[in-house]
Motif scaffolding. Structure first.
Motif, PDB file in Angstrom:
ATOM      1  N   THR A 112     -25.779 -22.789 -10.049  1.00 53.76           N
ATOM      2  CA  THR A 112     -25.256 -23.421  -8.827  1.00 53.76           C
ATOM      3  C   THR A 112     -23.736 -23.461  -8.843  1.00 53.76           C
ATOM      4  N   LEU A 113     -23.158 -23.794  -9.991  1.00 51.81           N
ATOM      5  CA  LEU A 113     -21.701 -23.833 -10.085  1.00 51.81           C
ATOM      6  C   LEU A 113     -21.100 -22.449  -9.854  1.00 51.81           C
ATOM      7  N   ARG A 114     -21.735 -21.415 -10.382  1.00 51.80           N
ATOM      8  CA  ARG A 114     -21.236 -20.055 -10.157  1.00 51.80           C
ATOM      9  C   ARG A 114     -21.323 -19.693  -8.678  1.00 51.80           C
ATOM     10  N   ASN A 115     -22.409 -20.063  -8.032  1.00 50.28           N
ATOM     11  CA  ASN A 115     -22.567 -19.752  -6.611  1.00 50.28           C
ATOM     12  C   ASN A 115     -21.545 -20.490  -5.751  1.00 50.28           C
ATOM     13  N   LEU A 116     -21.206 -21.722  -6.133  1.00 52.05           N
ATOM     14  CA  LEU A 116     -20.219 -22.480  -5.374  1.00 52.05           C
ATOM     15  C   LEU A 116     -18.838 -21.831  -5.415  1.00 52.05           C
ATOM     16  N   ARG A 117     -18.575 -21.045  -6.459  1.00 52.07           N
ATOM     17  CA  ARG A 117     -17.282 -20.354  -6.559  1.00 52.07           C
ATOM     18  C   ARG A 117     -17.134 -19.265  -5.489  1.00 52.07           C
ATOM     19  N   LEU A 118     -18.249 -18.888  -4.857  1.00 53.17           N
ATOM     20  CA  LEU A 118     -18.216 -17.816  -3.858  1.00 53.17           C
ATOM     21  C   LEU A 118     -18.067 -18.335  -2.429  1.00 53.17           C
ATOM     22  N   THR A 119     -17.971 -19.651  -2.265  1.00 56.55           N
ATOM     23  CA  THR A 119     -17.994 -20.213  -0.914  1.00 56.55           C
ATOM     24  C   THR A 119     -16.605 -20.338  -0.282  1.00 56.55           C
ATOM     25  N   SER A 120     -15.641 -20.843  -1.024  1.00 53.17           N
ATOM     26  CA  SER A 120     -14.281 -20.996  -0.488  1.00 53.17           C
ATOM     27  C   SER A 120     -13.318 -21.166  -1.660  1.00 53.17           C
ATOM     28  N   LYS A 121     -12.027 -21.042  -1.369  1.00 49.77           N
ATOM     29  CA  LYS A 121     -11.025 -21.180  -2.425  1.00 49.77           C
ATOM     30  C   LYS A 121     -11.044 -22.586  -3.021  1.00 49.77           C
ATOM     31  N   LEU A 122     -11.196 -23.593  -2.154  1.00 50.67           N
ATOM     32  CA  LEU A 122     -11.185 -24.964  -2.635  1.00 50.67           C
ATOM     33  C   LEU A 122     -12.379 -25.241  -3.553  1.00 50.67           C
ATOM     34  N   LEU A 123     -13.589 -24.909  -3.058  1.00 56.52           N
ATOM     35  CA  LEU A 123     -14.777 -25.152  -3.865  1.00 56.52           C
ATOM     36  C   LEU A 123     -14.793 -24.265  -5.117  1.00 56.52           C
ATOM     37  N   SER A 124     -14.198 -23.083  -5.004  1.00 55.13           N
ATOM     38  CA  SER A 124     -14.114 -22.201  -6.161  1.00 55.13           C
ATOM     39  C   SER A 124     -13.246 -22.816  -7.261  1.00 55.13           C
ATOM     40  N   SER A 125     -12.117 -23.399  -6.887  1.00 59.30           N
ATOM     41  CA  SER A 125     -11.229 -24.004  -7.889  1.00 59.30           C
ATOM     42  C   SER A 125     -11.892 -25.206  -8.552  1.00 59.30           C
ATOM     43  N   ILE A 126     -12.647 -26.002  -7.758  1.00 61.23           N
ATOM     44  CA  ILE A 126     -13.334 -27.166  -8.328  1.00 61.23           C
ATOM     45  C   ILE A 126     -14.464 -26.716  -9.249  1.00 61.23           C
ATOM     46  N   ALA A 127     -15.269 -25.770  -8.781  1.00 62.83           N
ATOM     47  CA  ALA A 127     -16.397 -25.288  -9.588  1.00 62.83           C
ATOM     48  C   ALA A 127     -15.909 -24.639 -10.874  1.00 62.83           C
ATOM     49  N   THR A 128     -14.772 -23.940 -10.807  1.00 65.28           N
ATOM     50  CA  THR A 128     -14.221 -23.287 -11.991  1.00 65.28           C
ATOM     51  C   THR A 128     -13.830 -24.317 -13.043  1.00 65.28           C
ATOM     52  N   LYS A 129     -13.164 -25.384 -12.608  1.00 62.13           N
ATOM     53  CA  LYS A 129     -12.787 -26.439 -13.547  1.00 62.13           C
ATOM     54  C   LYS A 129     -14.018 -27.048 -14.210  1.00 62.13           C
ATOM     55  N   ILE A 130     -15.066 -27.276 -13.435  1.00 61.86           N
ATOM     56  CA  ILE A 130     -16.284 -27.883 -13.982  1.00 61.86           C
ATOM     57  C   ILE A 130     -16.993 -26.912 -14.919  1.00 61.86           C
ATOM     58  N   LEU A 131     -17.007 -25.632 -14.548  1.00 61.52           N
ATOM     59  CA  LEU A 131     -17.619 -24.629 -15.419  1.00 61.52           C
ATOM     60  C   LEU A 131     -16.932 -24.573 -16.774  1.00 61.52           C
ATOM     61  N   PHE A 132     -15.611 -24.611 -16.771  1.00 59.79           N
ATOM     62  CA  PHE A 132     -14.879 -24.569 -18.030  1.00 59.79           C
ATOM     63  C   PHE A 132     -15.106 -25.826 -18.865  1.00 59.79           C
ATOM     64  N   SER A 133     -15.446 -26.926 -18.209  1.00 59.22           N
ATOM     65  CA  SER A 133     -15.675 -28.163 -18.955  1.00 59.22           C
ATOM     66  C   SER A 133     -17.021 -28.160 -19.680  1.00 59.22           C
ATOM     67  N   CYS A 134     -17.962 -27.310 -19.257  1.00 59.69           N
ATOM     68  CA  CYS A 134     -19.298 -27.337 -19.868  1.00 59.69           C
ATOM     69  C   CYS A 134     -19.707 -25.983 -20.452  1.00 59.69           C
ATOM     70  N   THR A 135     -18.758 -25.084 -20.632  1.00 61.57           N
ATOM     71  CA  THR A 135     -19.025 -23.830 -21.317  1.00 61.57           C
ATOM     72  C   THR A 135     -17.994 -23.646 -22.435  1.00 61.57           C
ATOM     73  N   THR A 136     -18.335 -22.812 -23.387  1.00 55.25           N
ATOM     74  CA  THR A 136     -17.497 -22.638 -24.579  1.00 55.25           C
ATOM     75  C   THR A 136     -16.998 -21.206 -24.695  1.00 55.25           C
ATOM     76  N   PHE A 137     -15.730 -21.057 -24.983  1.00 57.55           N
ATOM     77  CA  PHE A 137     -15.086 -19.764 -25.214  1.00 57.55           C
ATOM     78  C   PHE A 137     -15.107 -19.515 -26.725  1.00 57.55           C
ATOM     79  N   THR A 138     -15.800 -18.453 -27.156  1.00 57.49           N
ATOM     80  CA  THR A 138     -16.047 -18.262 -28.583  1.00 57.49           C
ATOM     81  C   THR A 138     -15.412 -16.978 -29.102  1.00 57.49           C
ATOM     82  N   PHE A 139     -14.695 -17.093 -30.220  1.00 58.75           N
ATOM     83  CA  PHE A 139     -14.239 -15.951 -30.997  1.00 58.75           C
ATOM     84  C   PHE A 139     -15.207 -15.748 -32.155  1.00 58.75           C
TER      85      PHE A 139
END
Length: 471
Positions: free
Chosen positions: A69-96
């Motif tokens: 759902t968060l990924r889909n919200l990024r496709l709706t508008s610039k505003l919702l995309s920026s909010i969804a992106t911040k939330i996605l980064f808060s609950c996913t991990t960048f791994t080396f």
């Protein structure tokens, strides 16, 4: 089209960060189903200890992120995309993933190419949004594959050396670019044990300058971790914590709410229960166990103060995990909990007094406790008795789970007369004690926790094999 204010939209969409049921996605429940594990309770029994404690604190109550759902919200508008992106980064991990290969010359580290590309993207705007970073050192051998003579000798070529040097030298600037970083994990996942005796055995030979490079990199990174709330450091030896302890500010450590520290080099006498084949009532008889060159230079017990210094300065902890190889003296912890104290505690292979252990699971206010989960494995009391600890646990109103495994007493100390010999290196009994009251109170405690869970069938059967039955 008019939108609600950014702050209100963010609060609404933040609900998708914990909108799904609790455990399936976070802990790969589908993978366990392939092994025939078909129900939640059996699934919980397969969690690693630290994740198990974490589950009982957060996951069972908070829910999991709804990533589609968060990924889909990024496709709706610039505003919702920026909010969804911040939330996605808060609950996913960048791994080396850093791959290193053992051979008969010792461990040689090799970076995989994608890691090199990612670490050098310091100018990328995406780094400003990262909140969770994991640096995982993976090796390509089974943990107990000890056929050292069959390992192929491999030398690092110039490209590999440049990649490794680039990684460590760029790590501080990379973390400095992660302005929103909340969680950092540096993980050597496996414990390194020696084989047999010094005369015909094998212990790892590390390239010490590589480990020194990692320690230096951590030292330079510490000033940039001012927003950190979750820190997990699984490092080769206690000496690797020294540089970080000296460079980490009090304000940084005061902000940590979840802390996990682990030591991985178990070579040398006292490093593992697997060395105790010839142990008796008077001695472990493991003095012939070979050291790695790391333990020869930096013994774990000699530099244990660095580990406990980090813990002692984290005054706002909610979750504490400490896993050792050689028994470390946890009486060196000087920790004064604030507010309601810990929510979860995981201790593995430490020595501690009964009074200090009780202090560790206490809160600043005797009438308030939020402690939900305790995992104690291979813990030896230096003074006091276990039934006093268990009696105190019975007073904790929110406690829902206790894993007691291989609890006993040290050979020296005021309670050494209660020490009982462990029957075998693979024995997983809850308690080894000559005081029958210890087992009696433990059984009463576990029985009460089963009652809170709704009965034995709903209470996890993990760790010890004796089911805490009164003998």
């Amino acid at each position: 089209m008019e939108y609600l204010p950014f702050e209100i939209l963010f609060k609404i969409m933040k609900q998708f960060s914990h909108a799904l049921p609790t455990h399936e996605e976070q802990y790969d429940f589908e993978n366990y189903q392939e092994l025939g594990i078909s129900n939640r309770q059996t699934y919980l029994n397969f969690l690693p200890p630290y994740q198990f404690v974490d589950y009982y604190i957060h996951r069972a109550y908070d829910g999991q992120p709804d990533l589609p759902t968060l990924r889909n919200l990024r496709l709706t508008s610039k505003l919702l995309s920026s909010i969804a992106t911040k939330i996605l980064f808060s609950c996913t991990t960048f791994t080396f993933h850093i791959i290193f290969t053992f051979n008969n010359k010792g461990p040689l580290e090799k970076l995989n190419p994608p890691c090199q590309e990612k670490i050098l993207l310091n100018s990328s705007s995406i780094l400003k949004e990262l909140q969770n970073v994991t640096i995982k050192f993976d090796d390509d051998l089974e943990p107990y594959d000890w056929e050292a003579e069959e390992w192929l000798a491999m030398d690092l070529d110039l490209k590999d050396k440049v990649m490794r040097a680039s990684f460590f030298s760029n790590l501080p600037s990379f973390l400095a670019s992660c302005a929103e970083l909340k969680s950092l994990t540096i993980d050597f996942p496996q414990v390194w044990e020696a084989k047999e005796s010094r005369s015909d055995g094998y212990a790892f030979r590390f390239t010490l300058q590589h480990l020194d490079s990692l320690s230096l990199s951590l030292t330079k990174s510490a000033p940039f971790l001012h927003n950190l709330t979750n820190l997990s450091l699984s490092l080769p030896s206690t000496h690797d914590f020294l540089a970080f302890s000296l460079s980490a500010s009090d304000s940084l450590l005061a902000g940590i709410k979840s802390l996990r520290l682990a030591i991985r080099d178990a070579t040398g006498p006292g490093g593992s229960r697997r060395y105790l084949r010839d142990a008796d009532e008077d001695d472990d008889n493991d003095e012939d166990t070979p050291f790695s060159n790391l333990q020869e230079k930096y013994p774990n017990r000699k530099y244990q103060d660095a580990v406990f210094s980090v813990i002692s300065r984290c005054h706002n902890l909610e979750l504490l995990g400490l896993s050792c190889t050689h028994y470390l003296d946890a009486n060196l912890i000087s920790w004064n909990p604030k507010f309601a104290g810990l929510r979860g505690l995981y201790l593995h292979r430490v020595e501690i007094s009964a009074s200090n252990l009780i202090s560790l699971i206490s809160s600043s206010n005797p009438t308030i406790s939020i402690l939900k989960s305790i995992w104690l494995e291979d813990i030896q009391l230096t003074s006091g008795v276990w039934h006093h600890v268990f009696s105190f646990m019975q007073t904790l109103p929110d406690l829902r789970f206790l894993n007691p495994e291989l609890l006993g007493y040290t050979r020296t100390g005021t309670s050494s007369h209660l020490r009982k010999m462990v029957e075998g290196i693979y024995d997983t009994r809850c308690l080894e004690s000559r005081d029958p009251k210890d087992m009696k109170v433990l059984a009463e405690l576990v029985d009460g926790l089963m009652g809170r869970a709704g009965g034995r069938r709903y209470y996890p059967d993990v760790g010890c094999s004796c089911n805490c039955e009164v003998e």
